[in-house]
Enzyme design. Structure first.
Site, mmCIF file in Angstrom:
data_model
loop_
_atom_site.group_PDB
_atom_site.id
_atom_site.type_symbol
_atom_site.label_atom_id
_atom_site.label_comp_id
_atom_site.label_asym_id
_atom_site.label_seq_id
_atom_site.Cartn_x
_atom_site.Cartn_y
_atom_site.Cartn_z
ATOM 1 N N ARG A 1 0.823 -1.214 0.000
ATOM 2 C CA ARG A 1 0.000 0.000 0.000
ATOM 3 C C ARG A 1 0.858 1.265 0.000
ATOM 4 O O ARG A 1 0.462 2.282 -0.577
ATOM 5 C CB ARG A 1 -0.956 -0.013 1.199
ATOM 6 C CG ARG A 1 -2.127 -0.961 0.975
ATOM 7 C CD ARG A 1 -3.058 -1.026 2.143
ATOM 8 N NE ARG A 1 -4.288 -1.718 1.783
ATOM 9 C CZ ARG A 1 -5.108 -2.302 2.639
ATOM 10 N NH1 ARG A 1 -4.829 -2.265 3.930
ATOM 11 N NH2 ARG A 1 -6.199 -2.908 2.228
ATOM 12 N N LYS B 1 -19.560 -16.510 1.785
ATOM 13 C CA LYS B 1 -20.995 -16.299 1.975
ATOM 14 C C LYS B 1 -21.660 -15.549 0.826
ATOM 15 O O LYS B 1 -21.139 -14.545 0.341
ATOM 16 C CB LYS B 1 -21.234 -15.522 3.275
ATOM 17 C CG LYS B 1 -20.836 -16.292 4.530
ATOM 18 C CD LYS B 1 -21.139 -15.473 5.771
ATOM 19 C CE LYS B 1 -20.806 -16.247 7.044
ATOM 20 N NZ LYS B 1 -21.103 -15.447 8.256
ATOM 21 N N GLY C 1 -9.227 -7.768 -1.652
ATOM 22 C CA GLY C 1 -9.522 -8.824 -0.686
ATOM 23 C C GLY C 1 -8.627 -10.047 -0.816
ATOM 24 O O GLY C 1 -7.467 -9.960 -1.209
ATOM 25 N N GLY D 1 -13.601 -3.822 0.772
ATOM 26 C CA GLY D 1 -14.994 -3.376 0.852
ATOM 27 C C GLY D 1 -15.336 -2.337 -0.192
ATOM 28 O O GLY D 1 -16.430 -2.337 -0.767
#
Length: 396
Positions: free
Chosen positions: A36, A202, A353, A376
């Site tokens: 990053r 999920k 992610g 996100g």
């Protein structure tokens, strides 16, 4: 409407506030992955070259108490940034006050200063995370223009991105520009055929993404734990595999609306325990034993997904195909990663992610057109949601 980019601004002699994403992993104060920080360098170097004064803001972790402060100081980031820029980065161990103000006022053109962790402001009423108006206004008062280069927090309405933007001319940094071009391009105008690959545990985490991509993509390939709720919705027996019982009706509805666009696994690797050490079988999806659970897609599914990817011009991938942290259940993710990486003349994007981590760990990072720095934020952008951090950037 096109957004302003940092190279649209006149920067010479100006104090340029920059929201970067330095939320790096730390182990006993040592940075274990500086990706990053590396991603922020082009914007910082551009401002230095244009004789601007660079004042950097970032959060690091969640600061909930005084005890968190020592562990979540940005000082290690300042040290690493100094090495990467080959110049001394001024570090101010404060988020407001006289010390910070004087340090900024004393800066020369081309110098770089890093403000302490913006989340220090969350101990007393979550001022950063709740976009306290006074805090955003105060930080804005420290500079002349604002550059938001932190896509990883673009889905958050915080003082250090949206709050500052309210008071200053705001442009996107080069990293933010890349994210808008690649992830935004997928949502707005993908080159076809467009194939999306979604994994992870999920269905509930990715409902909005699936719904939006079904209107955009030509095919949506689904792996990972989330696939078994869809397979159960088709009437398959899935043994002890992951199931979201309360999402079965939704899965049925999505399958009907997809009209054949959704492609599900045809085989899987099954085992008794959630462990890397048990006996593993590769079985057809129609033959999962009642006492076993699938923890990865099988080799025939990897072949099927590779076939579906042939000829694709745009590919976006978000989420692993199995429990890739366990070596014996990483082959599905590796296979899909290789299949995407081998595509010629395609725009290939990883939506942040775990899939981004997998590609980097497997050594395929350079084979993709773009690997998003946002988890996100990428998901919400792929849902077609207007992100607060992007909305707040000034239009050209």
């Amino acid at each position: 409407m096109a957004k302003k980019i940092v190279n649209d601004l006149q920067l010479k002699g100006k104090t340029v506030l920059v929201r970067a994403d330095f939320n790096v992993p730390l182990d006993n104060g040592e940075i274990t992955n500086d990706n990053r920080i590396q991603q922020a360098l082009p914007t910082i170097q551009h401002i230095i070259k244009e004789d601007g004064k660079v004042v950097l803001f970032s959060h690091l972790g969640k600061v909930k108490s005084e005890d968190d402060k020592a562990e979540l100081s940005l000082r290690p980031v300042a040290n690493r940034l100094s090495e990467l820029l080959s110049t001394d980065v001024i570090f101010v161990d404060a988020t407001r006050g006289e010390e910070l103000e004087e340090a900024i006022q004393s800066m020369n053109e081309g110098e770089v200063l890093l403000v302490q962790n913006t989340r220090y402001e969350d101990i007393d009423g979550k001022k950063e995370s709740k976009n306290d108006p006074e805090l955003g206004q105060y930080w804005a008062s420290l500079g002349d223009v604002f550059v938001n280069d932190a896509f990883g927090t673009a889905h958050r309405n915080h003082a250090s991105n949206v709050g500052i933007s309210t008071h200053l001319e705001t442009a996107a940094g080069f990293l933010m520009e890349k994210e808008m071009k690649f992830i935004g391009g997928v949502v707005d105008n993908p080159e076809r055929p467009f194939v999306a690959i979604l994994g992870g545990a999920k269905v509930s985490d990715k409902i909005g993404v699936i719904e939006n991509l079904l209107t955009k993509a030509d095919k949506v390939l689904i792996g990972g734990g989330m696939a078994y709720t869809f397979l159960k919705a088709q009437g398959k027996e899935i043994g002890q595999s992951l199931l979201e019982e309360d999402k079965l009706d939704l899965a049925k509805d999505l399958l009907e609306r997809a009209e054949g666009k959704i492609v599900l696994p045809v085989d899987g690797k099954v085992t008794k325990e959630f462990s890397n050490d048990g006996e593993i079988k590769e079985v057809s999806i129609d033959e999962i034993p009642s006492d076993l659970q699938a923890l990865d897609i099988g080799s025939k599914t990897v072949e099927l997904f590779a076939k579906e990817l042939e000829g694709a011009k745009t590919v976006v991938w978000n989420g692993p195909m199995g429990v890739f942290e366990m070596e014996n259940f990483a082959q599905g993710t590796i296979g899909v990663c290789k299949a995407i990486a081998s595509l010629q003349d395609a725009t290939t994007i990883i939506g942040g992610g775990d899939s981004a981590a997998a590609a980097m760990e497997l050594g395929f990072a350079d084979e993709f057109s773009h690997i998003s720095t946002g988890g996100g934020a990428s998901l919400e952008y792929l849902e077609g949601i207007e992100l607060p951090g992007i909305k707040a950037i000034s239009n050209k």
